[in-house]
Motif scaffolding. Structure first.
Motif, PDB file in Angstrom:
ATOM      1  N   ALA A   5       0.848  -1.206   0.000  1.00 20.76           N
ATOM      2  CA  ALA A   5       0.000   0.000   0.000  1.00 20.76           C
ATOM      3  C   ALA A   5       0.881   1.253   0.000  1.00 20.76           C
ATOM      4  CB  ALA A   5      -0.915  -0.018   1.221  1.00 20.76           C
ATOM      5  N   SER A  34      -2.928   1.320  -9.989  1.00 20.74           N
ATOM      6  CA  SER A  34      -3.908   0.288  -9.635  1.00 20.74           C
ATOM      7  C   SER A  34      -3.228  -1.071  -9.469  1.00 20.74           C
ATOM      8  CB  SER A  34      -4.990   0.209 -10.710  1.00 20.74           C
ATOM      9  OG  SER A  34      -4.409  -0.286 -11.883  1.00 20.74           O
ATOM     10  N   GLU A  77      -4.158  -5.105  -7.399  1.00 24.88           N
ATOM     11  CA  GLU A  77      -5.110  -5.780  -6.539  1.00 24.88           C
ATOM     12  C   GLU A  77      -4.380  -6.744  -5.627  1.00 24.88           C
ATOM     13  OE1 GLU A  77      -8.039  -7.820  -9.021  1.00 24.88           O
ATOM     14  OE2 GLU A  77      -6.722  -9.557  -9.232  1.00 24.88           O
ATOM     15  N   LEU A 132      -9.989  -4.835   3.826  1.00 25.57           N
ATOM     16  CA  LEU A 132      -9.179  -4.161   2.799  1.00 25.57           C
ATOM     17  C   LEU A 132     -10.085  -3.521   1.748  1.00 25.57           C
ATOM     18  CD1 LEU A 132      -6.305  -6.788   2.310  1.00 25.57           C
ATOM     19  CD2 LEU A 132      -6.055  -4.479   3.230  1.00 25.57           C
ATOM     20  N   THR A 161      -9.037  -1.080  -1.166  1.00 25.85           N
ATOM     21  CA  THR A 161      -8.126  -1.927  -1.956  1.00 25.85           C
ATOM     22  C   THR A 161      -8.909  -3.105  -2.533  1.00 25.85           C
ATOM     23  OG1 THR A 161      -6.349  -1.404  -0.426  1.00 25.85           O
ATOM     24  CG2 THR A 161      -5.990  -3.299  -1.869  1.00 25.85           C
TER      25      THR A 161
END
Ligand code: FDA
Length: 320
Positions: A233, A243, A245, A260, A265
């Motif tokens: 993060a 971006s 994931e 999250l 996120t």
């Protein structure tokens, strides 16, 4: 020390047909398998996916299967994928292993099967990712993935941070514009090939987060490790809202995954299904000593109770 010996024992057992027989025949196995595997049929995985997506999570389907040695079974697998692709919502994500497509039989069979699967996936706008297996399979996997890209496919790959050659593998993916999922690595590898121990592996993973988040296409940070997730993060923040994931395994820290998502996120849950759950299940036990302890305790309790009551492990008292 004990943890690493247990881990090694469970990974060795994950390849043993005799151990598989014992684990499969224990009635105590089923509830634990259900924790990590969504079900045997694709529709069970779909039901699990519906529940996960209702909670804001994303899903990758994984039809369990690996180390296939029968060519007819590989061809059948390709047909099964055709059915899953048709039954899944457009734009779904799927993961598969090349040993499921015949990597231990011959490379040309994998090439043919992967091409068919990539073509079918594209018809439904689905996304494919090739899981990474033992280090001995990596070069063949990269070669086959590169060839699939050359023929218009877009399979992603996985980089296992524990491998000493992981930086080179990540750079390969960046250079070839291949999507990467970064994991710690689930297989037993020799010292010469991989770092061992929690901290060295964590450090190796940390060192890869920068290039992953700065340079790779659609990066996936696949770990349940708080330290690494916090670092991801922070590093992503430095690159300004880039971006990425997070990816978790089905049955592991789902509450945290939801947290999250609430914090902004995106999290994708790797959702396995199928009857060939044994090696996958054993690797999940190996990852966490508490899982192993829980599983062994149940089996030992049952064995002890069978010994004191004179009953066998099926509980019916008859000798078999
Ligand atoms: P670590 O094992 O240190 O776990 C951190 C914390 O997460 C633990 O303290 C515990 O709380 C929890 N946790 C982790 N595993 C658990 C478990 N089994 N049961 C209960 N709690 C658990 N590997 C590989 O070699 N090739 C591959 O293609 C993939 N693919 C893949 C996809 C996705 C989406 C994930 C999340 C993981 C993989 N892996 C994999 C597995 C990966 O290499 C690794 O073995 C596991 O993710 C466990 O490592 P962690 O990074 O979670 O750290």
């Amino acid at each position: 020390m004990v943890d690493s010996a247990l881990r090694q024992a469970f990974i060795t057992a994950s390849r043993s047909p005799q151990a598989e027989k014992i684990v499969r025949s224990s009635p105590l196995t089923k509830p634990l398998v259900q924790r990590f595997v969504a079900g045997e049929a694709f529709m069970a995985a779909r039901a699990a996916a519906d529940r996960l997506t209702a909670n804001g999570l994303r899903v990758t389907y994984d039809h369990l299967g690996e180390a296939m040695t029968d060519e007819a079974a590989v061809r059948e697998m390709v047909q099964l994928y055709r059915g899953y692709f048709a039954a899944a919502p457009r734009g779904s994500h799927f993961s598969l292993k090349l040993s499921q497509l015949g990597l231990t039989i011959r490379e040309s069979l994998v090439r043919e099967s992967l091409d068919a699967i990539c073509t079918q996936a594209a018809e439904h706008d689905h996304h494919l990712r090739v899981d990474m297996e033992e280090s001995a399979t990596i070069d063949a996997t990269l070669r086959l993935v590169e060839e699939a890209h050359g023929r218009g496919g877009d399979p992603g790959i996985v980089v296992q941070a524990m491998l000493r050659r992981a930086p080179e593998l990540l750079q390969w993916a960046i250079d070839h514009d291949v999507r990467v999922r970064l994991v710690k690595g689930a297989y037993q590898e020799p010292e010469s090939v991989a770092y061992t121990g929690r901290e060295p592996i964590r450090h190796a993973y940390l060192a890869l987060l920068g290039p992953l988040l700065a340079k790779s296409r659609a990066p996936a940070v696949a770990t349940h490790d708080d330290v690494l997730l916090a670092a991801a993060a922070q590093i992503a923040g430095q690159f300004g809202n880039r971006s990425y994931e997070v990816q978790f395994l089905y049955g592991v820290r789902e509450d945290f995954a939801r947290q999250l998502v609430r914090d902004g996120t995106p999290v994708r849950i790797y959702t396995p299904f199928g009857t060939a759950w044994y090696p996958y299940f054993m690797r999940r036990l190996a990852e966490r000593p508490q899982n192993v302890g829980f599983f062994l305790r149940q089996v030992l309790d049952r064995a002890a109770s069978a010994a004191t009551t004179g009953r066998n492990s099926d509980g019916n008292g008859s000798a078999k």
